[in-house]
Design a protein around this motif. Structure first.
Motif, PDB file in Angstrom:
ATOM      1  N   ASP A  36       0.777  -1.138   0.187  1.00  0.00           N
ATOM      2  CA  ASP A  36      -0.020  -0.072   0.149  1.00  0.00           C
ATOM      3  C   ASP A  36       0.895   1.132   0.018  1.00  0.00           C
ATOM      4  OD1 ASP A  36       1.076  -0.036   2.501  1.00  0.00           O
ATOM      5  OD2 ASP A  36      -0.998  -0.170   3.804  1.00  0.00           O
ATOM      6  N   GLY A  37       2.094   1.116  -0.223  1.00  0.00           N
ATOM      7  CA  GLY A  37       3.013   2.183  -0.259  1.00  0.00           C
ATOM      8  C   GLY A  37       3.626   2.600   1.005  1.00  0.00           C
ATOM      9  N   ALA A  38       3.134   2.165   2.158  1.00  0.00           N
ATOM     10  CA  ALA A  38       3.737   2.618   3.605  1.00  0.00           C
ATOM     11  C   ALA A  38       5.358   2.083   3.197  1.00  0.00           C
ATOM     12  CB  ALA A  38       2.941   1.797   4.716  1.00  0.00           C
ATOM     13  N   ALA A  39       6.092   3.004   4.273  1.00  0.00           N
ATOM     14  CA  ALA A  39       7.348   3.061   4.441  1.00  0.00           C
ATOM     15  C   ALA A  39       7.710   2.037   5.714  1.00  0.00           C
ATOM     16  CB  ALA A  39       8.116   4.251   4.331  1.00  0.00           C
ATOM     17  N   LEU A  40       8.521   1.129   5.576  1.00  0.00           N
ATOM     18  CA  LEU A  40       8.905   0.596   6.909  1.00  0.00           C
ATOM     19  C   LEU A  40      10.584   0.743   7.224  1.00  0.00           C
ATOM     20  CD1 LEU A  40       7.464  -3.120   6.232  1.00  0.00           C
ATOM     21  CD2 LEU A  40       6.380  -1.109   7.718  1.00  0.00           C
ATOM     22  N   VAL A  41      11.049   1.029   8.551  1.00  0.00           N
ATOM     23  CA  VAL A  41      12.168   1.262   8.610  1.00  0.00           C
ATOM     24  C   VAL A  41      12.926   0.525   9.529  1.00  0.00           C
ATOM     25  CG1 VAL A  41      13.793   3.441   9.373  1.00  0.00           C
ATOM     26  CG2 VAL A  41      11.836   3.836   7.931  1.00  0.00           C
ATOM     27  N   SER A  95      23.313  11.906  -7.526  1.00  0.00           N
ATOM     28  CA  SER A  95      22.948  10.922  -6.635  1.00  0.00           C
ATOM     29  C   SER A  95      22.193   9.955  -7.316  1.00  0.00           C
ATOM     30  CB  SER A  95      22.252  11.473  -5.277  1.00  0.00           C
ATOM     31  OG  SER A  95      21.822  10.539  -4.354  1.00  0.00           O
ATOM     32  N   PRO A  96      22.803   8.728  -7.554  1.00  0.00           N
ATOM     33  CA  PRO A  96      21.927   7.840  -8.068  1.00  0.00           C
ATOM     34  C   PRO A  96      20.598   7.440  -7.505  1.00  0.00           C
ATOM     35  CG  PRO A  96      24.232   6.934  -7.950  1.00  0.00           C
ATOM     36  CD  PRO A  96      24.093   8.337  -6.995  1.00  0.00           C
ATOM     37  N   SER A  97      19.482   6.982  -8.029  1.00  0.00           N
ATOM     38  CA  SER A  97      18.139   6.849  -7.339  1.00  0.00           C
ATOM     39  C   SER A  97      17.999   5.379  -7.025  1.00  0.00           C
ATOM     40  CB  SER A  97      17.171   7.416  -8.257  1.00  0.00           C
ATOM     41  OG  SER A  97      17.050   6.730  -9.503  1.00  0.00           O
ATOM     42  N   ASN A  98      17.356   4.995  -6.178  1.00  0.00           N
ATOM     43  CA  ASN A  98      16.910   3.736  -5.991  1.00  0.00           C
ATOM     44  C   ASN A  98      15.553   3.144  -6.670  1.00  0.00           C
ATOM     45  OD1 ASN A  98      18.954   4.121  -3.583  1.00  0.00           O
ATOM     46  ND2 ASN A  98      18.901   1.871  -4.112  1.00  0.00           N
ATOM     47  N   GLN A  99      15.241   2.332  -7.278  1.00  0.00           N
ATOM     48  CA  GLN A  99      13.951   2.114  -7.852  1.00  0.00           C
ATOM     49  C   GLN A  99      13.290   0.990  -7.117  1.00  0.00           C
ATOM     50  OE1 GLN A  99      14.300   1.034 -12.001  1.00  0.00           O
ATOM     51  NE2 GLN A  99      16.103   2.480 -12.479  1.00  0.00           N
ATOM     52  N   VAL A 100      11.961   1.416  -6.710  1.00  0.00           N
ATOM     53  CA  VAL A 100      11.144   0.263  -5.784  1.00  0.00           C
ATOM     54  C   VAL A 100       9.807  -0.030  -6.688  1.00  0.00           C
ATOM     55  CG1 VAL A 100      10.051  -0.319  -3.578  1.00  0.00           C
ATOM     56  CG2 VAL A 100      12.260   1.117  -3.610  1.00  0.00           C
ATOM     57  N   LYS A 101       9.668  -1.176  -6.882  1.00  0.00           N
ATOM     58  CA  LYS A 101       8.729  -1.753  -7.775  1.00  0.00           C
ATOM     59  C   LYS A 101       7.379  -2.044  -6.569  1.00  0.00           C
ATOM     60  CE  LYS A 101       7.073  -4.087 -11.763  1.00  0.00           C
ATOM     61  NZ  LYS A 101       7.389  -4.848 -13.131  1.00  0.00           N
ATOM     62  N   ALA A 102       6.331  -1.695  -6.788  1.00  0.00           N
ATOM     63  CA  ALA A 102       5.201  -2.230  -5.949  1.00  0.00           C
ATOM     64  C   ALA A 102       4.613  -3.244  -6.530  1.00  0.00           C
ATOM     65  CB  ALA A 102       4.322  -0.951  -5.450  1.00  0.00           C
ATOM     66  N   GLY A 104       2.575  -2.567  -9.809  1.00  0.00           N
ATOM     67  CA  GLY A 104       3.516  -2.248 -10.973  1.00  0.00           C
ATOM     68  C   GLY A 104       4.148  -0.961 -10.930  1.00  0.00           C
ATOM     69  N   VAL A 105       3.720   0.072 -10.021  1.00  0.00           N
ATOM     70  CA  VAL A 105       4.302   1.214 -10.115  1.00  0.00           C
ATOM     71  C   VAL A 105       5.658   1.364  -9.454  1.00  0.00           C
ATOM     72  CG1 VAL A 105       3.786   3.626  -8.991  1.00  0.00           C
ATOM     73  CG2 VAL A 105       1.909   2.134  -9.506  1.00  0.00           C
ATOM     74  N   VAL A 106       6.684   2.226 -10.220  1.00  0.00           N
ATOM     75  CA  VAL A 106       7.957   2.122  -9.852  1.00  0.00           C
ATOM     76  C   VAL A 106       8.131   3.460  -9.227  1.00  0.00           C
ATOM     77  CG1 VAL A 106      10.202   2.207 -10.680  1.00  0.00           C
ATOM     78  CG2 VAL A 106       8.523   0.549 -11.768  1.00  0.00           C
ATOM     79  N   LYS A 107       8.988   3.322  -8.062  1.00  0.00           N
ATOM     80  CA  LYS A 107       9.198   4.668  -7.406  1.00  0.00           C
ATOM     81  C   LYS A 107      10.593   4.962  -7.582  1.00  0.00           C
ATOM     82  CE  LYS A 107       5.824   4.748  -3.402  1.00  0.00           C
ATOM     83  NZ  LYS A 107       5.624   4.634  -1.959  1.00  0.00           N
ATOM     84  N   GLN A 108      11.154   6.109  -7.845  1.00  0.00           N
ATOM     85  CA  GLN A 108      12.588   6.802  -7.985  1.00  0.00           C
ATOM     86  C   GLN A 108      12.703   7.439  -6.800  1.00  0.00           C
ATOM     87  OE1 GLN A 108      14.749   5.902 -10.260  1.00  0.00           O
ATOM     88  NE2 GLN A 108      13.397   4.930 -12.047  1.00  0.00           N
ATOM     89  N   LEU A 109      13.464   6.852  -5.756  1.00  0.00           N
ATOM     90  CA  LEU A 109      13.914   7.601  -4.613  1.00  0.00           C
ATOM     91  C   LEU A 109      15.345   8.035  -4.462  1.00  0.00           C
ATOM     92  CD1 LEU A 109      11.912   5.286  -2.229  1.00  0.00           C
ATOM     93  CD2 LEU A 109      11.171   7.462  -3.035  1.00  0.00           C
ATOM     94  N   GLU A 110      15.553   9.135  -4.300  1.00  0.00           N
ATOM     95  CA  GLU A 110      16.815   9.777  -4.196  1.00  0.00           C
ATOM     96  C   GLU A 110      17.703   9.148  -3.124  1.00  0.00           C
ATOM     97  OE1 GLU A 110      17.329  14.104  -4.053  1.00  0.00           O
ATOM     98  OE2 GLU A 110      17.178  14.349  -6.127  1.00  0.00           O
ATOM     99  N   VAL A 111      18.958   9.037  -2.892  1.00  0.00           N
ATOM    100  CA  VAL A 111      19.590   8.307  -1.790  1.00  0.00           C
ATOM    101  C   VAL A 111      19.351   9.100  -0.460  1.00  0.00           C
ATOM    102  CG1 VAL A 111      21.689   7.609  -0.732  1.00  0.00           C
ATOM    103  CG2 VAL A 111      21.310   7.328  -3.309  1.00  0.00           C
ATOM    104  N   ARG A 112      19.442  10.491  -0.512  1.00  0.00           N
ATOM    105  CA  ARG A 112      19.214  11.235   0.680  1.00  0.00           C
ATOM    106  C   ARG A 112      17.775  11.089   1.048  1.00  0.00           C
ATOM    107  NH1 ARG A 112      19.703  17.445  -1.338  1.00  0.00           N
ATOM    108  NH2 ARG A 112      18.236  17.451  -2.923  1.00  0.00           N
ATOM    109  N   LYS A 113      16.897  10.841   0.299  1.00  0.00           N
ATOM    110  CA  LYS A 113      15.573  10.842   0.767  1.00  0.00           C
ATOM    111  C   LYS A 113      15.370   9.436   1.513  1.00  0.00           C
ATOM    112  CE  LYS A 113      11.176  11.332   1.245  1.00  0.00           C
ATOM    113  NZ  LYS A 113      10.650  12.442   2.255  1.00  0.00           N
ATOM    114  N   ILE A 114      16.019   8.477   0.787  1.00  0.00           N
ATOM    115  CA  ILE A 114      15.921   7.089   1.615  1.00  0.00           C
ATOM    116  C   ILE A 114      16.700   7.104   2.962  1.00  0.00           C
ATOM    117  CG2 ILE A 114      16.819   4.654   1.452  1.00  0.00           C
ATOM    118  CD1 ILE A 114      16.361   5.142  -1.620  1.00  0.00           C
ATOM    119  N   ALA A 115      17.632   7.844   3.171  1.00  0.00           N
ATOM    120  CA  ALA A 115      18.417   7.615   4.253  1.00  0.00           C
ATOM    121  C   ALA A 115      17.634   8.911   5.196  1.00  0.00           C
ATOM    122  CB  ALA A 115      19.854   8.519   3.976  1.00  0.00           C
TER     123      ALA A 115
END
Length: 429
Positions: free
Chosen positions: A87-92, A145-152, A155-166
């Motif tokens: 559902d798009g929720a982030a786990l940390v 800053s290379p981005s990380n791709q996350v596919k839900a 099928g939706v693909v998220k492009q996330l900057e490294v600093r956003k993930i951090a």
């Protein structure tokens, strides 16, 4: 190089840099982190309200002093993992690490290596090697800053900057600190590796700012470790310390010298792909072959089974730091089969012999950089940092390299950098 010569060299570097600023001349390959003052500016934040964020590839920690009649230390660590549910929720942290089994491609870790890297010819090797180790995809060439791709699942693909993930990891640590302190936290000191470029450092600072923190200063990791071990009071003027850090995914060695009451790093070498994860992988590979031989089952492509086996191997590795034997056990590893096999410390050391030699090679390169490889007795203190330095074989090899001199492991290895940075920040209040 004698202490007096090093002091002169450091002064000359500062003079040349000041001259360059005045004349407008640019010095090629000048890295300000090599001589930057790591002490926070005491006027930039209220006393007692700064925390420390130690962002790592494997684990990240928050530390700080808790004001009161008797001051205590806040220290809390979480895995440097981020995952996304359907559902798009982030786990940390631990929740994200647990999510990796059922949905590995939606899980991100090891991203600290990407700070400040541009996917061009100079850094492509690091990016490619990381892509081989993580299930998530890394995209976007020729960006800072290379981005990380996350596919839900949809099928939706998220492009996330490294600093956003951090920043998600930093935000979790900030929240934990606020729960412990009972107040909002606004200011932080952030630790950074010696090899970080100015761009890498600003990427890390950006992660802190996205998480709602004002980063008042950065502290070099080897200097923080030296402070945590109280080396300011132990070393003589011009005295040297070897700081060896072996973490979960990366390792480095530094020669730290005390000059005019401050620490300077005169020798350094790092390996972005050497650490506890590699030691675990050797055990996993060993047992995967054993399973194929004894049970006729190839689990090399079974991510769930490999994940369970890796967790058991990591646990066994930690047990072997204190015992000669450990049992690697996994319930229902594959096809309902329970797996249980012994692992001796000697077998673990045999499997990782070349890896341990690489650790000592880091020490040698740092000593060469400090021009001390022919005078190892000039190293007055040996400090071990990072959870993997608890491995007895690594401690023995380090001791042998320095002719029998005992390394110092009095401070908890995986929290020492955060502790040292907290001491620096507190002493500057």
């Amino acid at each position: 190089m004698a202490a007096g010569d090093r002091r002169v060299a450091a002064t000359l570097r500062i003079f040349v840099c000041l001259l360059a600023v005045a004349s407008g001349f640019q010095i090629p390959d000048y890295d300000p982190s090599m001589i930057a003052d790591s002490t926070p500016n005491q006027f930039r934040y209220p006393p007692g309200e700064v925390i420390v964020i130690d962002l790592g590839n494997t684990n990240s920690c928050v530390a700080g002093y808790v004001p009161g009649e008797t001051e205590t230390m806040l220290q809390f660590c979480i895995p440097s993992w981020v995952a996304f549910t359907d559902d798009g929720a982030a786990l940390v942290g631990e929740a994200a690490k647990n999510h990796a089994g059922p949905d590995p491609e939606a899980t991100i870790f090891g991203f600290k290596r990407l700070f400040g890297l541009r996917r061009d010819n100079e850094y492509e090797d690091i990016v490619q090697r990381l892509m081989e180790r993580v299930p998530c995809k890394i995209g976007a060439r020729n960006v800072v800053s290379p981005s990380n791709q996350v596919k839900a699942k949809d099928g939706v693909v998220k492009q996330l900057e490294v600093r956003k993930i951090a920043s998600m990891v930093v935000a979790e640590l900030k929240e934990k600190a606020e729960e412990h302190l009972g107040r909002k936290v606004h200011y932080a000191v952030m630790t950074v590796p010696q090899h970080f470029t100015e761009v890498s450092t600003w990427e890390a600072i950006g992660a802190g700012e996205i998480a709602g923190l004002e980063i008042v200063s950065t502290v070099l990791e080897p200097i923080a470790a030296a402070v945590a071990y109280g080396l300011r009071g132990k070393l003589r003027e011009g005295g040297n310390a070897l700081v060896l850090r072996v973490g979960g995914g990366t390792s480095d060695a530094s020669v730290v010298t005390l000059i005019d009451g401050n620490f300077e790093v005169f020798g350094y070498w790092d390996d972005p792909f050497l650490g506890g994860d590699d030691f675990d992988q050797r055990i996993v590979d060993y047992f995967a072959k054993l399973i194929k031989t004894k049970h006729g089952k190839d689990i090399s492509e079974d991510r769930v089974a490999l994940g369970k086996l890796r967790t058991a191997c990591e646990h066994a590795k930690k047990v072997l730091s204190n015992q000669d034997h450990a049992q690697v056990s996994v319930e229902s590893l594959f096809d309902g089969v329970d797996f249980s096999e012994p692992l001796s410390r000697s077998k673990f050391e045999e499997l990782n012999d070349d890896m341990f030699c690489k650790v000592i090679a880091l020490v040698e390169r740092a000593m060469v950089g400090a021009e001390l490889e022919r005078s190892k007795n000039s190293v007055d203190e040996i400090v071990l940092v990072g959870g993997s330095t608890m491995i007895p074989k690594i401690q023995k090899l380090v001791k042998n390299y320095f002719g029998g001199k005992e390394p110092n492991i009095m401070v908890k290895p995986d929290e020492s950098i955060a502790l040292g940075a907290a001491i620096i920040g507190h002493s500057s209040d």
